[in-house]
Design a protein around this motif. Structure first.
Motif, mmCIF file in Angstrom:
data_model
loop_
_atom_site.group_PDB
_atom_site.id
_atom_site.type_symbol
_atom_site.label_atom_id
_atom_site.label_comp_id
_atom_site.label_asym_id
_atom_site.label_seq_id
_atom_site.Cartn_x
_atom_site.Cartn_y
_atom_site.Cartn_z
ATOM 1 N N ALA A 169 12.858 -0.576 -6.172
ATOM 2 C CA ALA A 169 11.533 -0.845 -5.605
ATOM 3 C C ALA A 169 10.500 -0.624 -6.700
ATOM 4 N N ALA A 170 10.129 -1.710 -7.376
ATOM 5 C CA ALA A 170 9.183 -1.618 -8.497
ATOM 6 C C ALA A 170 7.833 -1.106 -8.013
ATOM 7 N N ARG A 171 7.225 -0.198 -8.796
ATOM 8 C CA ARG A 171 5.916 0.355 -8.456
ATOM 9 C C ARG A 171 4.978 0.191 -9.638
ATOM 10 N N LEU A 172 3.695 0.197 -9.335
ATOM 11 C CA LEU A 172 2.684 0.085 -10.383
ATOM 12 C C LEU A 172 2.527 1.410 -11.112
ATOM 13 N N GLY A 173 2.550 1.342 -12.438
ATOM 14 C CA GLY A 173 2.342 2.536 -13.235
ATOM 15 C C GLY A 173 0.884 2.714 -13.618
ATOM 16 N N GLN B 53 0.833 -1.208 0.000
ATOM 17 C CA GLN B 53 0.000 0.000 0.000
ATOM 18 C C GLN B 53 0.869 1.260 0.000
ATOM 19 N N GLY B 54 1.893 1.265 0.853
ATOM 20 C CA GLY B 54 2.700 2.467 1.007
ATOM 21 C C GLY B 54 3.554 2.799 -0.201
ATOM 22 N N LEU B 55 4.031 1.772 -0.889
ATOM 23 C CA LEU B 55 4.886 1.997 -2.058
ATOM 24 C C LEU B 55 4.107 2.000 -3.363
ATOM 25 N N GLY B 56 2.853 1.506 -3.311
ATOM 26 C CA GLY B 56 2.059 1.421 -4.534
ATOM 27 C C GLY B 56 2.564 0.331 -5.449
ATOM 28 N N THR B 57 2.695 -0.883 -4.917
ATOM 29 C CA THR B 57 3.209 -2.003 -5.700
ATOM 30 C C THR B 57 2.365 -3.241 -5.431
ATOM 31 N N THR B 58 2.732 -4.358 -6.042
ATOM 32 C CA THR B 58 1.987 -5.597 -5.838
ATOM 33 C C THR B 58 2.448 -6.271 -4.548
ATOM 34 N N PHE B 59 1.648 -7.215 -4.066
ATOM 35 C CA PHE B 59 1.999 -7.931 -2.841
ATOM 36 C C PHE B 59 3.289 -8.720 -3.049
ATOM 37 N N ALA C 186 5.759 -8.137 -5.175
ATOM 38 C CA ALA C 186 6.906 -7.233 -5.254
ATOM 39 C C ALA C 186 7.249 -6.687 -3.873
ATOM 40 N N ALA C 187 6.223 -6.400 -3.070
ATOM 41 C CA ALA C 187 6.452 -5.895 -1.712
ATOM 42 C C ALA C 187 7.138 -6.943 -0.849
ATOM 43 N N GLU C 188 6.782 -8.221 -1.028
ATOM 44 C CA GLU C 188 7.424 -9.298 -0.273
ATOM 45 C C GLU C 188 8.916 -9.363 -0.602
ATOM 46 N N ARG C 189 9.237 -9.199 -1.863
ATOM 47 C CA ARG C 189 10.657 -9.226 -2.252
ATOM 48 C C ARG C 189 11.398 -8.020 -1.669
ATOM 49 N N ILE C 190 10.783 -6.853 -1.741
ATOM 50 C CA ILE C 190 11.414 -5.639 -1.199
ATOM 51 C C ILE C 190 11.662 -5.801 0.301
ATOM 52 N N LYS C 191 10.676 -6.353 1.018
ATOM 53 C CA LYS C 191 10.818 -6.558 2.454
ATOM 54 C C LYS C 191 11.960 -7.524 2.753
ATOM 55 N N THR C 192 12.008 -8.618 1.996
ATOM 56 C CA THR C 192 13.015 -9.651 2.241
ATOM 57 C C THR C 192 14.421 -9.166 1.941
ATOM 58 N N VAL C 193 14.590 -8.416 0.875
ATOM 59 C CA VAL C 193 15.925 -8.009 0.424
ATOM 60 C C VAL C 193 16.392 -6.716 1.088
ATOM 61 N N PHE C 194 15.493 -5.749 1.236
ATOM 62 C CA PHE C 194 15.910 -4.420 1.691
ATOM 63 C C PHE C 194 15.251 -3.965 3.002
ATOM 64 N N GLY C 195 14.324 -4.750 3.522
ATOM 65 C CA GLY C 195 13.556 -4.309 4.673
ATOM 66 C C GLY C 195 14.338 -4.273 5.968
ATOM 67 N N THR C 196 13.949 -3.382 6.870
ATOM 68 C CA THR C 196 14.493 -3.304 8.217
ATOM 69 C C THR C 196 13.465 -2.631 9.118
ATOM 70 N N ARG D 270 13.427 3.632 -7.947
ATOM 71 C CA ARG D 270 14.346 3.513 -6.826
ATOM 72 C C ARG D 270 13.812 4.349 -5.668
ATOM 73 N N THR D 271 14.077 3.878 -4.468
ATOM 74 C CA THR D 271 13.643 4.592 -3.267
ATOM 75 C C THR D 271 14.663 4.377 -2.161
ATOM 76 N N GLU D 272 14.632 5.242 -1.170
ATOM 77 C CA GLU D 272 15.555 5.102 -0.057
ATOM 78 C C GLU D 272 15.118 3.975 0.871
ATOM 79 N N ARG D 273 16.093 3.279 1.437
ATOM 80 C CA ARG D 273 15.775 2.222 2.405
ATOM 81 C C ARG D 273 15.067 2.804 3.620
ATOM 82 N N GLY D 274 15.352 4.081 3.896
ATOM 83 C CA GLY D 274 14.688 4.743 5.021
ATOM 84 C C GLY D 274 13.186 4.821 4.829
ATOM 85 N N GLU D 275 12.734 5.033 3.581
ATOM 86 C CA GLU D 275 11.288 5.083 3.322
ATOM 87 C C GLU D 275 10.656 3.713 3.575
#
Length: 431
Positions: free
Chosen positions: A290-294, A258-264, A266-276, A303-308
């Motif tokens: 961080a792939a987002r839906l167009g 929801q926060g990044l505007g992506t698929t579930f 893709a979000a799972e991959r982002i969390k696993t690889v870059f999440g903290t 691309r987005t900051e890991r802080g976000e």
């Protein structure tokens, strides 16, 4: 499905004695382990095979698609059997869900100054079990947490043989709604598997993760699954309490989607690889993919900051441990809570999570993986398989489950008017 069933039934005659199988049905994955104790100790087991599949038809609260879950179980079991080189016909089944509840019950008898016998202990357990509220629920398990003799200070682990005027027990009892339990057993039965034992999954996670010292001296085990965070408390070497928080790793992934505007996915991959979960850790300014839906409904590379990413993840993790702290503060064991915490489960592998847990629970926290990791192999030796490893260890650990005591008490009362039943009771209690 018919082919799978026929293959399993045709091979069941070849099952070897001593084989133990465990089935853990989780919100995200279903795991089957097949092993054989090597006889050198309660936590020494040869893992013959393992299988896991993405769970279909189960959301943590209950079955949503019987056929989908049956198929999941069949395939996971087939994979484990193929690796083990032999079939199974029975499993130890883990039961989870927010409606699995725990309570402490107490009972007391008066041996009258003589030595306590095993018959006295069974009678004490039966009295305690008779006090368990069972409206529309099945008792999964019951464990004596502590005995006391003559209300004296000091805890007794095994009272048989000790002189006692009065003998008191405090027992932990785990119950679950009849419909959930029976539907799970029915679904497993459709896969041509019998259920030899039902074990609360959160308790199995603790047994699969905690070392002997933690079990003996008391520890809080927090199993962070995909849909549920399960909390179990161990005291005096026995399971004493469990509680469940309906928040897990999937909720973190949904927040990211929801926060990044992506698929579930893709979000799972982002969390696993870059999440903290650590908002003060290093590298938060780093920009990552961080792939987002167009506008066309497709994923586009951005691309987005890991802080976000961390700022989306952290509130959900903080909420999880805030809820854990709340249920512990209102639990039956709040006055004797241990000050050790062990995190396990797939979602516990998120970086920074230990620091958040320590802050909210005000206790030292360690990350735990299965105690039989050396036997599981690299793929299964992770916190995500703590429950399955605890289930397969359960028979060897020798916990005194008193769940049948209440049934025996009812049967005795029903037949107390005949000398035949009295004789049968005497034989059962003394031999």
């Amino acid at each position: 499905m018919a082919n799978l069933s026929a293959k399993r039934l045709a091979r069941l005659q070849n099952q070897r004695a001593g084989t133990v199988a465990a089935l853990d049905i989780g919100c995200s994955k279903t795991t089957c382990l097949i092993g054989r104790p090597d006889g050198s100790g309660p936590r020494r087991i040869q893992i013959l095979g393992g299988g896991r599949q993405q769970t279909r038809g189960f959301n943590g609260s209950g079955i949503t698609d019987m056929e989908g879950l049956e198929r999941t179980i069949r395939v996971a079991v087939e994979d484990a059997e193929r690796e083990a080189g032999e079939p199974i016909s029975e499993v130890i089944l883990g039961v989870s869900g927010p409606q699995v509840t725990s309570c402490l019950v107490e009972a007391q008898i008066e041996p009258g100054g003589r030595a306590v016998t095993s018959r006295d202990v069974r009678r004490l357990h039966a009295q305690a079990m008779a006090r368990v509220p069972q409206k529309n629920s099945d008792i999964l398990a019951a464990w004596p947490v502590v005995y006391t003799i003559d209300r004296a200070a000091g805890r007794v682990r095994q009272p048989v043989g000790m002189i006692a005027g009065t003998l008191h027990v405090r027992m932990a009892v785990i119950t679950a709604p009849k419909t959930i339990v029976r539907n799970l057993v029915e679904c497993v039965g459709r896969a041509h598997l019998g259920v030899t034992k039902l074990v609360p999954s959160s308790i199995a996670s603790g047994l699969g993760t905690l070392i002997e010292d933690e079990l003996e001296n008391g520890t809080i085990c927090i199993d962070m699954g995909a849909g549920i965070t399960a909390v179990s408390v161990f005291l005096n070497g026995a399971p004493a309490w469990l509680g469940l928080v309906p928040v897990g790793g999937q909720h973190v992934t949904a927040d990211l989607a929801q926060g990044l505007g992506t698929t579930f996915a893709a979000a799972e991959r982002i969390k696993t690889v870059f999440g903290t979960a650590d908002l003060e850790g290093p590298g938060l300014a780093e920009r990552v993919e961080a792939a987002r839906l167009g506008d066309d409904g497709r994923l586009h590379a951005t691309r987005t900051e890991r802080g976000e990413i961390a700022r989306i993840i952290a509130p959900r993790i903080e909420e999880t441990f805030e809820l854990v702290a709340q249920i512990l503060e209102t639990s039956d064991v709040r006055k004797v809570l241990p000050h050790r915490v062990v995190l396990t489960g797939g979602a516990s592998q998120l970086p920074g999570i230990r620091e958040v847990a320590s802050r909210y629970l005000r206790a030292p926290v360690r990350l735990g993986k299965p105690v039989i990791s050396e036997f599981l192999g690299e793929t299964l030796a992770t916190p995500a398989f703590s429950t399955a490893s605890g289930l397969i260890l359960y028979p060897e650990l020798g916990y005194a489950d008193a769940a049948r005591a209440g049934v025996a008490s009812t049967e005795d009362a029903a037949g107390s008017g005949t000398w035949v039943n009295a004789a049968l009771r005497w034989l059962k209690e003394n031999f």
